[in-house]
Design a protein around this motif. Sequence first.
Motif, PDB file in Angstrom:
ATOM      1  N   VAL A  43      44.010 104.765-141.951  1.00 33.74           N
ATOM      2  CA  VAL A  43      42.957 104.399-141.648  1.00 33.74           C
ATOM      3  C   VAL A  43      42.805 103.010-141.239  1.00 33.74           C
ATOM      4  O   VAL A  43      41.601 102.821-140.597  1.00 33.74           O
ATOM      5  CB  VAL A  43      41.853 104.377-143.360  1.00 33.74           C
ATOM      6  N   HIS A  44      43.734 102.038-141.940  1.00 34.73           N
ATOM      7  CA  HIS A  44      43.218 100.819-141.640  1.00 34.73           C
ATOM      8  C   HIS A  44      43.571 100.544-140.606  1.00 34.73           C
ATOM      9  O   HIS A  44      42.978 100.078-139.354  1.00 34.73           O
ATOM     10  CB  HIS A  44      44.148 100.162-142.201  1.00 34.73           C
ATOM     11  N   ALA A  45      44.580 100.773-139.416  1.00 31.80           N
ATOM     12  CA  ALA A  45      45.538 101.364-138.658  1.00 31.80           C
ATOM     13  C   ALA A  45      44.077 101.451-137.417  1.00 31.80           C
ATOM     14  O   ALA A  45      43.695 101.212-136.858  1.00 31.80           O
ATOM     15  CB  ALA A  45      46.351 101.968-137.831  1.00 31.80           C
ATOM     16  N   ALA A  46      43.178 102.545-137.709  1.00 31.99           N
ATOM     17  CA  ALA A  46      41.996 103.206-137.425  1.00 31.99           C
ATOM     18  C   ALA A  46      40.770 102.251-136.667  1.00 31.99           C
ATOM     19  O   ALA A  46      40.499 102.163-135.505  1.00 31.99           O
ATOM     20  CB  ALA A  46      41.698 104.240-137.273  1.00 31.99           C
ATOM     21  N   THR A  47      40.607 101.841-138.268  1.00 35.56           N
ATOM     22  CA  THR A  47      39.361 101.175-138.008  1.00 35.56           C
ATOM     23  C   THR A  47      40.524  99.448-137.275  1.00 35.56           C
ATOM     24  O   THR A  47      39.272  98.168-136.864  1.00 35.56           O
ATOM     25  CB  THR A  47      39.319 100.099-139.527  1.00 35.56           C
ATOM     26  N   GLN A  48      41.520  98.778-137.130  1.00 38.00           N
ATOM     27  CA  GLN A  48      41.917  97.654-136.189  1.00 38.00           C
ATOM     28  C   GLN A  48      41.718  97.463-134.811  1.00 38.00           C
ATOM     29  O   GLN A  48      41.477  96.564-134.325  1.00 38.00           O
ATOM     30  CB  GLN A  48      42.669  97.407-137.095  1.00 38.00           C
ATOM     31  N   LYS A  49      41.982  99.376-134.808  1.00 40.58           N
ATOM     32  CA  LYS A  49      42.006  99.701-133.394  1.00 40.58           C
ATOM     33  C   LYS A  49      40.006  99.837-132.587  1.00 40.58           C
ATOM     34  O   LYS A  49      40.037  99.041-131.515  1.00 40.58           O
ATOM     35  CB  LYS A  49      42.283 100.759-132.826  1.00 40.58           C
ATOM     36  N   ASN A  50      39.339  99.935-133.530  1.00 38.97           N
ATOM     37  CA  ASN A  50      37.679 100.148-133.516  1.00 38.97           C
ATOM     38  C   ASN A  50      36.820  99.799-134.808  1.00 38.97           C
ATOM     39  O   ASN A  50      37.079 100.238-135.436  1.00 38.97           O
ATOM     40  CB  ASN A  50      37.249 101.385-133.311  1.00 38.97           C
ATOM     41  N   PRO A  51      36.943  98.140-134.421  1.00 38.13           N
ATOM     42  CA  PRO A  51      36.345  97.669-135.902  1.00 38.13           C
ATOM     43  C   PRO A  51      35.118  98.102-135.825  1.00 38.13           C
ATOM     44  O   PRO A  51      34.941  98.121-137.363  1.00 38.13           O
ATOM     45  CB  PRO A  51      36.501  96.136-135.258  1.00 38.13           C
ATOM     46  N   GLY A  52      34.127  98.297-135.001  1.00 36.22           N
ATOM     47  CA  GLY A  52      33.202  98.687-135.346  1.00 36.22           C
ATOM     48  C   GLY A  52      32.664  99.980-135.282  1.00 36.22           C
ATOM     49  O   GLY A  52      31.317 100.616-135.935  1.00 36.22           O
ATOM     50  N   ARG A  53      33.754 101.242-135.737  1.00 36.28           N
ATOM     51  CA  ARG A  53      33.581 102.193-136.179  1.00 36.28           C
ATOM     52  C   ARG A  53      34.788 102.745-136.794  1.00 36.28           C
ATOM     53  O   ARG A  53      36.003 103.194-136.652  1.00 36.28           O
ATOM     54  CB  ARG A  53      34.632 103.153-134.431  1.00 36.28           C
ATOM     55  N   PRO A  54      33.503 104.259-137.464  1.00 35.86           N
ATOM     56  CA  PRO A  54      34.541 104.288-139.109  1.00 35.86           C
ATOM     57  C   PRO A  54      35.922 105.435-137.821  1.00 35.86           C
ATOM     58  O   PRO A  54      35.223 105.525-137.096  1.00 35.86           O
ATOM     59  CB  PRO A  54      33.216 105.166-139.506  1.00 35.86           C
ATOM     60  N   ALA A  55      36.874 105.195-138.684  1.00 38.31           N
ATOM     61  CA  ALA A  55      37.694 106.044-138.857  1.00 38.31           C
ATOM     62  C   ALA A  55      37.982 107.010-138.580  1.00 38.31           C
ATOM     63  O   ALA A  55      38.237 108.164-137.838  1.00 38.31           O
ATOM     64  CB  ALA A  55      39.432 105.567-139.965  1.00 38.31           C
TER      65      ALA A  55
END
Length: 423
Positions: free
Chosen positions: A403-415
């Motif tokens: 979840v953290h990695a996905a959020t960092q990749k797309n900051p404005g998008r829920p994982a």
Amino acid sequence: MKIVLAYSGGLDTSVILAWLKERYQAEIIAFCANIGQEEELRGLRAKALRTGASKCYIEDLQEEFARDFIFPMIQAGAIYEGQYYLGTSIARPLIAKAMIEVARKEGAEAVAHGATGKGNDQVRFELTVAALAPDLQVIAPWRDPEFRRRFPGRSEMIAFCQEKGIPVQATAKKPYSMDRNLMHISYEAGILEDPWMDAFAPENKDMFKLTVAPEDAPDKPEYVTLDFEQGNCIAVNGRRLTPLGVMKTLNRLGGKHGIGRVDMVENRYVGMKSRGVYETPGGTILHFAHRQMESLTMDREVMHLRDSLIPRYAELVYYGYWYSPERIALQAFITETQKNVTGTVRLKLYKGNIMVAGRKSPVSLYQPAIATMEADPTQAYNPDDATGFIRINALRLRVAAQVHAATQKNPGRPANARRKTGR
């Protein structure tokens, strides 16, 4: 009017005895609990009577103190703020209980104590009276404005004793307060109020009564064995002893090797910080050995649960809630945890240090055949089982990392957001 005064013969209670008699026009009955003060008790009865008491009770409570107060506290592993072994704290409920018994016997209407209005002891004494004898009046001279006007500081009290011919150990040069019992000696106030002052400096050696300085301890280590039965030490070096005998023996051994000195700034219950210096030779050894015995015989989850309650238990003792329902209930749990704390611990004492030199128990939970790094002949533990164990326990960590990695990749998008596709 009859007042029973908790009397030690020290500076404060010597002054208070004379003042109470004058202030209340009352009969003062001095009470002293012998809980291991040793030479401090010499001539105490005569001194109390000479100072104005009509009677002086001196009751030997040492065995009860060790058996019913120190040992249950050791079973709990209690230590306040990581350093203080609660030697003064644990003595107060016993003294107050015994003082109440004297008050009942004498038909007294009130009890009095010499605890200062800034300290913890006033709370400990009075909570015990509230729990055991709520009908008795409690007189606390240090909280009486008239007493404080007459004696604004210890120097005025020392002068009063000199004027009245009352012998006390405190002097204007070294007006620190000392309290001794079977568990420890505490030192505070006076020259110790400066936390930068080195209490263990060579020039202060004369202050200490129970222990030699570690640097002056024997150059050869000494080995000692302690036998435990259901969490209580029953023998030292193979010699079966009562709880009182255990404490006296360990105090002698610990004192000889400079064990148990503590200098700390602690948080009083009444809100302020205070600096205290302590000698707890026997209690320090017993606390350490008991923990070593538990490490071999106590179930992991039981130990961790008990350990989580140590700060709370220590606070209850330090604050004065020995006779509270929560401490009594907690003690029942502690007693249950100690049923298999049985066996022998061997220690090495050397220049202020305690080192474990062995432990054994007929009910040891440590099984070398299972714990061995070699082949396990019992096959009680299969290393392959650890794969699933680790995978299950790591699941939440992997999910959080994803979840953290996905959020960092797309900051404005829920994982966990679904990608929208066009039609």
